[in-house]
Design a protein around this motif. Structure first.
Motif, PDB file in Angstrom:
ATOM      1  N   ALA B 108       0.842  -1.198   0.000  1.00 34.33           N
ATOM      2  CA  ALA B 108       0.000   0.000   0.000  1.00 34.33           C
ATOM      3  C   ALA B 108       0.880   1.252   0.000  1.00 34.33           C
ATOM      4  N   ARG B 109       1.954   1.230   0.793  1.00 31.78           N
ATOM      5  CA  ARG B 109       2.875   2.382   0.809  1.00 31.78           C
ATOM      6  C   ARG B 109       3.467   2.592  -0.575  1.00 31.78           C
ATOM      7  N   GLU B 110       3.834   1.471  -1.209  1.00 30.81           N
ATOM      8  CA  GLU B 110       4.437   1.545  -2.539  1.00 30.81           C
ATOM      9  C   GLU B 110       3.457   2.172  -3.539  1.00 30.81           C
ATOM     10  N   SER B 111       2.150   1.896  -3.339  1.00 29.46           N
ATOM     11  CA  SER B 111       1.164   2.409  -4.293  1.00 29.46           C
ATOM     12  C   SER B 111       1.007   3.930  -4.179  1.00 29.46           C
ATOM     13  N   TYR B 112       1.223   4.472  -2.986  1.00 25.00           N
ATOM     14  CA  TYR B 112       1.023   5.916  -2.784  1.00 25.00           C
ATOM     15  C   TYR B 112       2.304   6.718  -2.977  1.00 25.00           C
ATOM     16  N   ALA B 113       3.472   6.079  -2.741  1.00 30.64           N
ATOM     17  CA  ALA B 113       4.718   6.840  -2.716  1.00 30.64           C
ATOM     18  C   ALA B 113       4.977   7.681  -3.971  1.00 30.64           C
ATOM     19  N   PRO B 114       4.766   7.131  -5.199  1.00 31.95           N
ATOM     20  CA  PRO B 114       5.087   7.941  -6.382  1.00 31.95           C
ATOM     21  C   PRO B 114       4.264   9.221  -6.471  1.00 31.95           C
ATOM     22  N   ALA B 115       3.098   9.250  -5.815  1.00 30.98           N
ATOM     23  CA  ALA B 115       2.250  10.438  -5.871  1.00 30.98           C
ATOM     24  C   ALA B 115       2.647  11.467  -4.811  1.00 30.98           C
ATOM     25  N   GLY B 116       3.711  11.181  -4.045  1.00 35.24           N
ATOM     26  CA  GLY B 116       4.091  12.118  -2.989  1.00 35.24           C
ATOM     27  C   GLY B 116       3.196  11.982  -1.773  1.00 35.24           C
ATOM     28  N   LEU B 117       2.636  10.774  -1.573  1.00 33.38           N
ATOM     29  CA  LEU B 117       1.738  10.534  -0.455  1.00 33.38           C
ATOM     30  C   LEU B 117       2.262   9.376   0.387  1.00 33.38           C
ATOM     31  N   THR B 118       2.009   9.429   1.679  1.00 36.42           N
ATOM     32  CA  THR B 118       2.472   8.381   2.584  1.00 36.42           C
ATOM     33  C   THR B 118       1.274   7.672   3.204  1.00 36.42           C
ATOM     34  N   TYR B 119       1.192   6.369   2.921  1.00 34.99           N
ATOM     35  CA  TYR B 119       0.124   5.547   3.504  1.00 34.99           C
ATOM     36  C   TYR B 119       0.482   5.301   4.951  1.00 34.99           C
ATOM     37  N   VAL B 120      -0.368   5.745   5.881  1.00 35.79           N
ATOM     38  CA  VAL B 120      -0.053   5.593   7.296  1.00 35.79           C
ATOM     39  C   VAL B 120      -0.531   4.233   7.808  1.00 35.79           C
ATOM     40  N   ALA B 121      -1.821   3.980   7.686  1.00 34.60           N
ATOM     41  CA  ALA B 121      -2.359   2.718   8.190  1.00 34.60           C
ATOM     42  C   ALA B 121      -3.802   2.554   7.738  1.00 34.60           C
ATOM     43  N   PRO B 122      -4.267   1.290   7.684  1.00 33.72           N
ATOM     44  CA  PRO B 122      -5.667   1.064   7.313  1.00 33.72           C
ATOM     45  C   PRO B 122      -6.579   1.013   8.548  1.00 33.72           C
ATOM     46  N   THR B 123      -7.869   1.229   8.298  1.00 33.31           N
ATOM     47  CA  THR B 123      -8.919   0.898   9.268  1.00 33.31           C
ATOM     48  C   THR B 123      -9.729  -0.207   8.614  1.00 33.31           C
ATOM     49  N   VAL B 124      -9.772  -1.372   9.221  1.00 31.44           N
ATOM     50  CA  VAL B 124     -10.386  -2.523   8.553  1.00 31.44           C
ATOM     51  C   VAL B 124     -11.636  -2.954   9.312  1.00 31.44           C
ATOM     52  N   TYR B 125     -12.719  -3.129   8.578  1.00 31.61           N
ATOM     53  CA  TYR B 125     -13.943  -3.624   9.212  1.00 31.61           C
ATOM     54  C   TYR B 125     -14.652  -4.599   8.287  1.00 31.61           C
ATOM     55  N   GLY B 126     -15.754  -5.139   8.760  1.00 35.03           N
ATOM     56  CA  GLY B 126     -16.349  -6.298   8.098  1.00 35.03           C
ATOM     57  C   GLY B 126     -17.292  -5.990   6.956  1.00 35.03           C
ATOM     58  N   GLU B 127     -18.226  -6.911   6.768  1.00 27.57           N
ATOM     59  CA  GLU B 127     -19.027  -6.923   5.543  1.00 27.57           C
ATOM     60  C   GLU B 127     -20.026  -5.771   5.467  1.00 27.57           C
ATOM     61  N   GLU B 128     -20.379  -5.434   4.236  1.00 29.00           N
ATOM     62  CA  GLU B 128     -21.555  -4.611   3.984  1.00 29.00           C
ATOM     63  C   GLU B 128     -22.581  -5.523   3.326  1.00 29.00           C
ATOM     64  N   PRO B 129     -23.879  -5.298   3.611  1.00 28.93           N
ATOM     65  CA  PRO B 129     -24.886  -6.240   3.137  1.00 28.93           C
ATOM     66  C   PRO B 129     -25.333  -5.951   1.703  1.00 28.93           C
ATOM     67  N   ILE B 130     -26.035  -6.909   1.129  1.00 33.29           N
ATOM     68  CA  ILE B 130     -26.725  -6.700  -0.143  1.00 33.29           C
ATOM     69  C   ILE B 130     -28.216  -6.656   0.147  1.00 33.29           C
ATOM     70  N   HIS B 131     -28.899  -5.676  -0.395  1.00 33.74           N
ATOM     71  CA  HIS B 131     -30.344  -5.567  -0.224  1.00 33.74           C
ATOM     72  C   HIS B 131     -31.024  -6.011  -1.502  1.00 33.74           C
ATOM     73  N   SER B 132     -32.077  -6.792  -1.352  1.00 38.27           N
ATOM     74  CA  SER B 132     -32.702  -7.359  -2.542  1.00 38.27           C
ATOM     75  C   SER B 132     -34.217  -7.289  -2.447  1.00 38.27           C
ATOM     76  N   ARG B 133     -34.828  -7.092  -3.596  1.00 35.02           N
ATOM     77  CA  ARG B 133     -36.298  -7.132  -3.673  1.00 35.02           C
ATOM     78  C   ARG B 133     -36.785  -8.546  -3.977  1.00 35.02           C
ATOM     79  N   VAL B 134     -35.862  -9.382  -4.461  1.00 35.17           N
ATOM     80  CA  VAL B 134     -36.247 -10.740  -4.844  1.00 35.17           C
ATOM     81  C   VAL B 134     -35.483 -11.724  -3.968  1.00 35.17           C
ATOM     82  N   PRO B 135     -36.064 -12.884  -3.692  1.00 35.91           N
ATOM     83  CA  PRO B 135     -35.341 -13.854  -2.857  1.00 35.91           C
ATOM     84  C   PRO B 135     -34.102 -14.385  -3.575  1.00 35.91           C
ATOM     85  N   ILE B 136     -32.995 -14.424  -2.864  1.00 41.46           N
ATOM     86  CA  ILE B 136     -31.763 -14.996  -3.405  1.00 41.46           C
ATOM     87  C   ILE B 136     -31.368 -16.117  -2.453  1.00 41.46           C
ATOM     88  N   LYS B 137     -31.231 -17.323  -2.966  1.00 44.39           N
ATOM     89  CA  LYS B 137     -30.860 -18.439  -2.091  1.00 44.39           C
ATOM     90  C   LYS B 137     -29.414 -18.864  -2.348  1.00 44.39           C
TER      91      LYS B 137
END
Ligand code: NA
Ligand code: NA
Lengths: 440, 314, 163
Positions: B108-137
């Motif tokens: 992640a640091r490598e991805s930001y470095a060329p842009a002159g930006l420093t990746y400090v740290a992530p905040t990681v959390y869990g799932e986001e749901p899917i909302h549906s009008r039709v049943p999905i099994k």
């Protein structure tokens, strides 16, 4: 520099430069740039560009040119003339009939469009020439269009309502429902005012020389004029409420309907399309260049702490809940003199809503009060969007001063209605509650 | 001793729960540095639209941002993998482990470095749901539906037969209400309840395989970051890791609470078979490979795949 | 100088006349999306996004010529009453502000567009087009606004000399 100084500096220079007669877009942008360099650092000037990139690809703002185009084509199709003709036939014996009809049409437009600018500009193109041609007192005609045009904020769909609901974490569906009754009460109040005012002074809205009673058969015949507009309205409203299209896509459906109508009235031609496109670009470029300047202005205002001093004032008040509510509403009205409503939402709602909750007020109800202050903001100088939208379509010889004069009574009506809803929250909350009760 | 003053724009709305955690982050940094690093938090969109914060920090308009790497995946393909991966790590802890126990943080640091930006740290959390009008099994039920997804999820869902419309977040409620789309993602479970999605979609599908775990990132302007002393830099890292854990746990608890509210509102909670999700993870790799269009993103993807294999997720 | 100034105005007028047709492209794209989603049950991934890519160039290119014809919103309470030198001075204030606005937008947007180009930045949607061509219209419109403001300054000053 003190944040209150920043506030003072930005608004004093805003007023001074605006009075020079320079384009508002450039005044806002230039003050944002100067304040940014002085208070924030030159590298922060990039913010204006980044805000503009976002504006350039906004699906919601794209509704503006589409609703304006729809209105322009309808006007060039002679459909609106016919509509006004029909309305006059029906309302010939009513004082101020066309102004009343304008409010009625604004209410219908409000139910179609989510963007105030489009509604006001459209009514400026559609209704204003008809009323002036018939010798209406210009401030009355202009005030009716400005006030009527802002009904779209309360009456769904509404972009402002969506932004408020999201910021306040309220269900958009409930917030929409909450706007319907207050929106109709406001529209009714405007109509009542016009009826009373023109009854007291009929010279404000001259009736045609021939005021003989039109036979019912002729009245019914004229009603044919309603068919094509109704077809367009149903196309727009229907495609939104039947789930066929988003509000922006529905505007495109409206354009199609307008073009089809112009084919029926044999007004469809390449030069008509060309002229409509010219109107549309003029109005759209005007609104969106202001948006560029306004967003730069608001970003600077927020980032340099100008917003804080205003908001901390309310938070530190130790007074009764009604007094604090009154103070918050006054601040909203005051900010509305200068800022656009999206900026006010971003500034105030996160700070105000915890207060509203702590004072045990209903955030849904506060949202409706907020939307009414947003409507006031839209029609008050020096920074009322509707005034500017309307200015873009003013005919020769009508100055912005006449518009200012015209909105005063409507502003007072808004104040009265605001107090009414503040005293009787049930007027606001019963419909959303009834709808939710049915859903369960 | 001087005080360094920073501005930080986050991506959340003002007054929302995650924004309160950003305020806690700033307070914690001030505490850990003895008040020598003061960060003023701003809500998403207050200064620039959240998706434009990358260029604003880069240009020095403010020193730090809390961003979602997915916003810049169009510039930097690796950001598709450092933000959220459809059918990716099913547990937030596994994803965070990739950052801290494997080479996630370095990449992640490598991805930001060329842009002159420093990746400090992530905040990681869990799932986001899917909302549906039709049943999905099952996941196979997705085929032929109309859906609203964004980012890499839109490409992956298209590969699973969904006709994807890129509707803005503000249109999700009405799009589901009117049946413009059959299924949609939006935000986390609590935020979606507060938006009122229980009024317009009768099914809530878990796990949210389109976004099983999510990382948002603290990123600083490199010039500003390099001007900090070691204590200040350490304070940023410590506060960020604290917030990651505390926000994740807050969301974990809120999820349970708000799933109950969805059920009370008459919404059916659909729990997909974990084996079904795991089987389709193998299929999703083809979509990942398409999205990994340069060297860095390929290394990131391969590093995640390797860890998933060790964890027997693949 | 006056010839040059007329040239700038002619270019901006032509661009205005060309850009205005984009609104019909936007309408057709939105209608196509409605049709393909509702009637064909197969929404496109590209039509709504392409429409938003046309939207920026549409309103941006309208701005510079709008400056020339005085179509931008302004508070004219004072300027409407001013005459002669005072009116010209007020007009110059407005043009200087417009020029400054264009210059700063140009100065800060051009590097961002260049970066977008060199990254090969895409929108990261299902359609995933490159976005620099649309973004490039911001520095272009800013430059044209700057030129139009300068051109109108020349005309205003020339008018002062002639008077
Ligand atoms: Na409306
Ligand atoms: Na105002």
């Amino acid at each position: 520099m003190e944040s209150s100084m920043i506030l003072a500096f930005m608004f004093v220079s805003l007023v001074v430069f605006m009075l020079s007669g320079a384009g508002l877009a450039f005044v806002l942008g230039a003050i944002a740039f100067i304040s940014t360099i002085l208070l924030w650092g030159p590298s922060a000037l990039i913010v204006a560009v980044l805000n503009t990139f976002e504006t350039m690809t906004s699906e919601s703002l794209m509704a503006i040119p589409l609703y304006v185009l729809m209105a322009s084509i309808l006007q060039k199709s002679a459909i609106i003339d016919a509509l006004y003709d029909a309305m006059e036939t029906w309302f010939a014996r009513v004082n101020g009939g066309l102004a009343v009809g304008t409010i009625a049409i604004c209410t219908i437009l409000a139910a179609m469009t989510g963007v105030v600018g489009a509604a006001v500009a459209a009514m400026g193109i559609l209704a204003l020439p008809s009323m002036l041609k018939r010798g209406y007192y210009p401030p009355l005609a202009l005030g009716a269009i400005c006030a009527g045009g802002t009904l779209g904020i309360l009456i769904p769909p509404s972009v402002v309502t969506i932004v408020y609901a999201i910021t306040a974490q309220i269900s958009i569906g409930k917030m929409f429902a909450a706007g319907i009754v207050p929106g109709l009460i406001l529209a009714g109040s405007y109509i009542a005012y016009i009826l009373v005012r023109t009854r007291l002074n009929p010279a404000l809205a001259p009736k045609p020389d021939d005021i003989a009673e039109v036979p019912l058969r002729e009245k019914l015949a004229k009603t044919k004029a309603l068919i094509l507009p109704a077809f367009v309205v149903v196309g727009v409203l229907g495609s939104i409420y039947a789930g066929i299209a988003t509000p922006t896509e529905a505007a495109a459906v409206g354009v199609l309907g307008a073009a089809a109508s112009s084919l029926v009235t044999r007004k469809f031609s390449l030069s008509m399309l060309s002229e409509s496109a010219t109107d549309t670009l003029r109005v759209t470029a005007m609104i969106l260049w202001i948006t560029i300047g306004a967003r730069a202005f608001i970003s600077t205002f927020v980032a340099t702490g100008g917003a804080d001093s205003l908001l901390s004032f309310v938070e530190t008040l130790e007074a009764s809940r009604w007094l604090i509510l009154g103070a918050m509403v006054l601040i909203l009205i005051f900010l509305g003199l200068f800022l656009d409503e999206i900026g006010i939402i971003l500034l105030c709602v996160p700070v105000f809503l915890p207060i509203v909750a702590a004072l045990d007020f209903d955030p849904l109800w506060f949202g409706v009060l907020f939307m009414i202050t947003a409507q006031m903001a839209y029609i008050t100088p020096p920074f009322g969007y509707t005034l500017f939208y309307l200015k873009g379509v003013l005919p020769e010889g009508i100055g912005i001063g006449q518009v200012y004069r015209g909105v005063i009574p409507f502003f007072l009506i808004q104040v009265a209605v605001l107090i009414l809803f503040a005293l009787f929250p049930g007027l606001v909350t019963w419909l959303p509650e009834a709808l939710t009760a049915n859903a369960r | 001793q001087g005080v360094t003053k920073w501005r930080m724009q986050a991506l959340w709305g003002g007054g929302t729960t995650p924004q309160l955690y950003e305020e806690k982050f700033c307070a914690r940094v001030a505490e850990l540095t003895g008040g020598t690093l003061e960060i003023t938090p701003f809500a998403g969109g207050q200064i620039v639209p959240a998706a434009q914060a990358f260029d604003a920090v880069r240009g020095g308009a403010f020193e730090m941002m809390k961003t979602f790497d997915g916003y810049t995946a169009g510039k930097i393909p690796a950001h598709g993998f450092s933000s959220t991966v459809p059918f990716g790590f099913p547990e937030a802890d596994q994803y965070e482990a990739w950052f801290y126990e494997r080479d996630g943080l370095e990449l992640a640091r490598e991805s930001y470095a060329p842009a002159g930006l420093t990746y400090v740290a992530p905040t990681v959390y869990g799932e986001e749901p899917i909302h549906s009008r039709v049943p999905i099994k099952t996941i196979a039920d997705l085929n032929g539906l109309k859906g609203r997804f964004v980012g890499l999820a839109s490409a992956v869902m298209a590969d699973f037969g969904v006709s994807v419309s890129p509707l803005p977040t503000s249109e999700v409620y009405s799009a589901l209400d009117k049946g413009l789309v059959d299924i949609a993602d939006r935000g986390d479970i609590k935020a979606n309840y507060e938006e009122g999605l229980h009024e317009v979609a009768k099914f809530l599908v878990l796990p949210g395989f389109h976004q099983p775990s999510t990382a948002t990132s603290y990123v600083a302007n490199t010039r500003a970051y390099d001007a900090l002393d070691d204590q200040q830099k350490a304070a940023l890292a410590v506060a960020a890791r604290e917030i990651s854990g505390s926000l994740r746990q807050n969301i974990l608890v809120a999820n349970g609470e708000y799933i109950a509210k969805f059920r009370d509102a008459g919404v059916e909670i659909v729990d997909l078979d974990p084996q079904d999700v795991a089987d389709n993870r193998a299929k999703a790799i083809d979509s990942w490979k398409k999205a990994a269009s340069d060297d860095l993103s390929t290394r990131m993807m391969e590093s995640q795949v390797a860890l998933m294999q060790e964890m027997r997720l693949l | 100088m006056l010839t040059l100034s007329r040239g700038v105005t002619a270019v901006n007028r032509a661009l205005f006349s060309a850009a205005k047709w984009l609104v019909y492209a936007i309408v057709l794209l939105m209608l196509w999306e409605v049709l393909s989603r509702y009637a064909l049950a197969a929404p496109t991934s590209w039509a709504p996004e392409l429409a938003t890519l046309f939207f920026g160039p549409f309103f941006l290119l309208g701005g510079p010529y709008l400056l020339h014809i005085g179509g931008h919103v302004a508070v004219d309470i004072v300027s409407a009453k001013a005459t002669g030198g005072a009116a010209r001075a007020l007009r110059l204030v407005g043009l200087v502000l417009a020029a400054a606005f264009g210059a700063i937008l140009l100065w800060f947007s051009a590097p961002l567009v260049w970066q977008s180009f060199s990254y090969g930045e895409t929108s990261y949607s299902a359609w995933n087009p490159v976005v620099w061509p649309a973004k490039a219209f911001l520095p272009l419109a800013a430059a044209l606004l700057l030129l139009q403001a300068l051109a109108d300054m020349v005309t205003t000053l020339a008018g002062a000399e002639a008077a």
